[in-house]
Design a protein around this motif. Structure first.
Motif, PDB file in Angstrom:
ATOM      1  N   UNK A  21     -48.423 -72.185 -49.031  1.00  0.00           N
ATOM      2  CA  UNK A  21     -48.034 -73.538 -49.437  1.00  0.00           C
ATOM      3  C   UNK A  21     -49.120 -74.554 -49.083  1.00  0.00           C
ATOM      4  N   UNK A  22     -49.816 -74.322 -47.962  1.00  0.00           N
ATOM      5  CA  UNK A  22     -50.877 -75.259 -47.587  1.00  0.00           C
ATOM      6  C   UNK A  22     -52.082 -75.120 -48.524  1.00  0.00           C
ATOM      7  N   UNK A  24     -51.830 -74.410 -51.636  1.00  0.00           N
ATOM      8  CA  UNK A  24     -51.417 -75.120 -52.852  1.00  0.00           C
ATOM      9  C   UNK A  24     -51.446 -76.632 -52.639  1.00  0.00           C
ATOM     10  N   UNK A  25     -51.075 -77.041 -51.415  1.00  0.00           N
ATOM     11  CA  UNK A  25     -51.140 -78.475 -51.104  1.00  0.00           C
ATOM     12  C   UNK A  25     -52.596 -78.952 -51.157  1.00  0.00           C
ATOM     13  N   UNK A  28     -54.030 -79.540 -54.548  1.00  0.00           N
ATOM     14  CA  UNK A  28     -53.638 -80.791 -55.196  1.00  0.00           C
ATOM     15  C   UNK A  28     -54.352 -81.993 -54.584  1.00  0.00           C
ATOM     16  N   UNK A  56     -42.438 -76.838 -35.882  1.00  0.00           N
ATOM     17  CA  UNK A  56     -42.689 -77.952 -36.794  1.00  0.00           C
ATOM     18  C   UNK A  56     -43.933 -78.736 -36.401  1.00  0.00           C
ATOM     19  N   UNK A  59     -46.854 -77.029 -37.918  1.00  0.00           N
ATOM     20  CA  UNK A  59     -46.954 -77.342 -39.338  1.00  0.00           C
ATOM     21  C   UNK A  59     -47.499 -78.757 -39.537  1.00  0.00           C
ATOM     22  N   UNK A  63     -50.941 -79.609 -41.457  1.00  0.00           N
ATOM     23  CA  UNK A  63     -50.921 -80.471 -42.627  1.00  0.00           C
ATOM     24  C   UNK A  63     -51.883 -81.649 -42.441  1.00  0.00           C
ATOM     25  N   UNK A 120     -48.804 -89.565 -53.245  1.00  0.00           N
ATOM     26  CA  UNK A 120     -47.915 -88.892 -54.203  1.00  0.00           C
ATOM     27  C   UNK A 120     -47.699 -87.431 -53.798  1.00  0.00           C
ATOM     28  N   UNK A 121     -48.786 -86.766 -53.417  1.00  0.00           N
ATOM     29  CA  UNK A 121     -48.678 -85.339 -53.081  1.00  0.00           C
ATOM     30  C   UNK A 121     -47.899 -85.142 -51.776  1.00  0.00           C
ATOM     31  N   UNK A 123     -45.689 -87.149 -50.397  1.00  0.00           N
ATOM     32  CA  UNK A 123     -44.279 -87.542 -50.541  1.00  0.00           C
ATOM     33  C   UNK A 123     -43.499 -86.521 -51.379  1.00  0.00           C
ATOM     34  N   UNK A 124     -44.086 -86.117 -52.482  1.00  0.00           N
ATOM     35  CA  UNK A 124     -43.275 -85.369 -53.451  1.00  0.00           C
ATOM     36  C   UNK A 124     -43.596 -83.880 -53.562  1.00  0.00           C
ATOM     37  N   UNK A 125     -44.677 -83.458 -52.976  1.00  0.00           N
ATOM     38  CA  UNK A 125     -44.936 -82.008 -52.952  1.00  0.00           C
ATOM     39  C   UNK A 125     -44.691 -81.470 -51.549  1.00  0.00           C
ATOM     40  N   UNK A 126     -45.251 -82.172 -50.546  1.00  0.00           N
ATOM     41  CA  UNK A 126     -45.008 -81.728 -49.168  1.00  0.00           C
ATOM     42  C   UNK A 126     -43.637 -82.185 -48.677  1.00  0.00           C
ATOM     43  N   UNK A 127     -42.952 -83.009 -49.463  1.00  0.00           N
ATOM     44  CA  UNK A 127     -41.610 -83.489 -49.114  1.00  0.00           C
ATOM     45  C   UNK A 127     -41.568 -84.247 -47.795  1.00  0.00           C
TER      46      UNK A 127
ATOM     47  N   UNK B   6     -42.696 -85.021 -61.496  1.00  0.00           N
ATOM     48  CA  UNK B   6     -43.981 -84.730 -60.864  1.00  0.00           C
ATOM     49  C   UNK B   6     -43.885 -83.479 -59.989  1.00  0.00           C
ATOM     50  N   UNK B   7     -42.809 -83.422 -59.209  1.00  0.00           N
ATOM     51  CA  UNK B   7     -42.620 -82.303 -58.287  1.00  0.00           C
ATOM     52  C   UNK B   7     -42.611 -80.977 -59.051  1.00  0.00           C
ATOM     53  N   UNK B  14     -49.713 -75.274 -59.413  1.00  0.00           N
ATOM     54  CA  UNK B  14     -50.386 -74.521 -58.343  1.00  0.00           C
ATOM     55  C   UNK B  14     -49.716 -73.185 -58.044  1.00  0.00           C
ATOM     56  N   UNK B  17     -51.672 -69.871 -57.345  1.00  0.00           N
ATOM     57  CA  UNK B  17     -52.455 -69.658 -56.114  1.00  0.00           C
ATOM     58  C   UNK B  17     -51.609 -68.943 -55.072  1.00  0.00           C
ATOM     59  N   UNK B 225     -44.733 -77.065 -52.836  1.00  0.00           N
ATOM     60  CA  UNK B 225     -45.370 -77.679 -51.679  1.00  0.00           C
ATOM     61  C   UNK B 225     -45.338 -76.819 -50.469  1.00  0.00           C
ATOM     62  N   UNK B 226     -44.431 -77.085 -49.581  1.00  0.00           N
ATOM     63  CA  UNK B 226     -44.440 -76.358 -48.329  1.00  0.00           C
ATOM     64  C   UNK B 226     -43.661 -75.051 -48.400  1.00  0.00           C
TER      65      UNK B 226
END
Lengths: 163, 272
Positions: A21-22, A24-25, A28, A56, A59, A63, A120-121, A123-127, B6-7, B14, B17, B225-226
């Motif tokens: 996941x990192x 992929x983060x 982005x 946590x 993590x 991050x 944006x990433x 907030x909305x991908x890493x939540x 977006x999410x 991705x 990957x 994401x995570x």
């Protein structure tokens, strides 16, 4: 759950839980996906020597390091020099990276100003919450809100133009 | 563009990957390299300190003029090791459930060759001994599951549709209930268990426990994401279904049920 954790191998457990996941983060956040694994490897090497009881925290530290390293091309070059040579990528992995590079959203993200992209990433991908995002980015919550809404609006415009 | 839109698009972008076993081996090499570098720096610093101390001592005037007073007090530096912790006693009550310990064939590293795994035991702990075709044997001990008896490897299949097999172990004594621990291969030699967000072992229950029927399934496909997946564990009590949602680390996607049991298919026969 009644069973408590005793890590089999901290590195292995951390790797299994967050590595993919990192990567992929990082893909982005960076301008090019080629360096995303270098950045994540270096973050892991740094966190490995530290004792952390709270998973946590590990993590959060990983991050934060990924975001910091993603910010500077120069820093990423230094990271690459510190690491052992990267194993050769297989054809499948090469194809995966090429697919990500071609993605319209990834290209639109790269056109955003750096802080908008990060907000944006995160907030909305890493939540992350707005407060957590502000901590990672080192700015105020108000700024995070502004960056995020402007970033999403700009992304929408970019994608419409591309279409 | 909405956040949800977006999410979803970012997760899809991705998705290709995926880390390979080589990534983990590379990480181990990098960690080892860092360790060596740290030791070298420490040794160099220690040598410098010793050198400086030696030089300082040589510069001191020696002889009778520098007699020092003796304080008469000696401070003993002891290390408090705390109470002695004895290992948990070996579990002797196996329960009514039959258990089997066959060696199971699987492809753990995705190299297309047959590897094997079997449960092994020592007083107070159990583990999984993995033998890989070209890499020899390695035993992964499961210290966090003391007090839980490993009845059998109930599955050695690719549960999550990547290219490697997972080891699924039943740790329940009850013949009507399965409590499954999923061990995920990492790199070429390690296994880690599917864990909840706080690191505790995630145990998936299916079967009946008295009047309660357990099942598990996938509650949320949003693992962008995570990479956290939400598993729904359901207790069916007299017709009522009570759901408990557990967030687990990793991207384990149950694309099929855990085979090897006569129990009905769990609800996890979905894409998460």
């Amino acid at each position: 759950m009644t069973v408590t954790m005793a890590a089999v191998d901290d590195l292995a457990a951390l790797y299994a839980a967050h590595y993919g996941s990192l990567v992929r983060l990082a893909a982005l956040l960076l301008d090019d996906t080629a360096g995303c694994e270098d950045v994540v490897q270096d973050a892991y090497v740094r966190v490995h020597g530290r004792r952390m009881d709270d998973p946590d925290k590990a993590l959060a530290y990983l991050r934060q390091t990924v975001v910091n390293l993603a910010r500077s091309t120069l820093r990423r070059r230094l990271v690459a020099r510190r690491l052992t040579p990267r194993p050769e990528r297989t054809d499948v992995e090469d194809a995966a990276y090429a697919t990500v590079e071609r993605d319209a959203l990834v290209q639109a993200l790269r056109a955003l100003p750096r802080r908008e992209r990060e907000a944006v990433v995160l907030r909305h991908v890493a939540d992350l919450t707005e407060v957590q995002t502000a901590n990672v980015m080192g700015c105020s919550v108000g700024s995070v809100k502004g960056y995020t809404s402007r970033g999403l609006a700009r992304l929408g415009t970019h994608l419409k133009e591309q279409a | 563009m909405t956040p949800d839109e977006f999410r979803e698009r970012a997760a899809t972008a991705v998705e290709p990957l995926q880390p390979s076993p080589a990534s983990y081996e590379w990480l181990r090499a990098n960690v080892a390299r860092r360790r060596v570098r740290t030791r070298l720096v420490t040794a160099a610093a220690a040598a410098a300190v010793v050198g400086l101390a030696g030089a300082g001592y040589a510069a001191l005037p020696h002889g009778d003029s520098a007699a020092r007073p003796h304080t008469g007090a000696t401070q003993l530096m002891t290390r408090d090791t705390g109470p002695t912790v004895s290992p948990s006693p070996e579990r002797t009550m196996i329960g009514p459930k039959p258990y089997t310990r066959p060696t199971v064939a699987m492809d753990l590293d995705g190299d297309g060759k047959v590897d094997t795994a079997r449960i092994v035991e020592e007083p107070g702990r159990w583990g999984v001994e993995v033998e890989r075709t070209e890499r020899g044997k390695a035993t992964v001990w499961m210290p966090g599951l003391l007090g839980r008896y490993a009845h059998a490897i109930v599955a050695s299949t690719n549960v999550d549709d990547d290219y490697r097999a997972e080891v699924v172990v039943d740790v329940s004594d009850d013949p009507a209930l399965e409590e499954l621990v999923v061990l995920i291969p990492v790199g070429m030699r390690d296994l880690v268990w599917l864990a909840e967000a706080d690191g505790a072992v995630a145990i998936l229950r299916q079967g009946t426990d008295g009047e309660v029927r357990h099942s598990y399934g996938c509650a949320d496909e949003r693992d962008a994401g995570l990479g956290r997946v939400v598993i729904r564990q359901t207790k069916h009590v007299r017709g009522d279904a009570r759901h408990v949602y557990t967030v687990v680390n990793g991207r384990l996607r149950f694309v099929r049920d855990v085979p090897g049991t006569d129990l009905p298919l769990p609800e996890s026969n979905c894409s998460v």
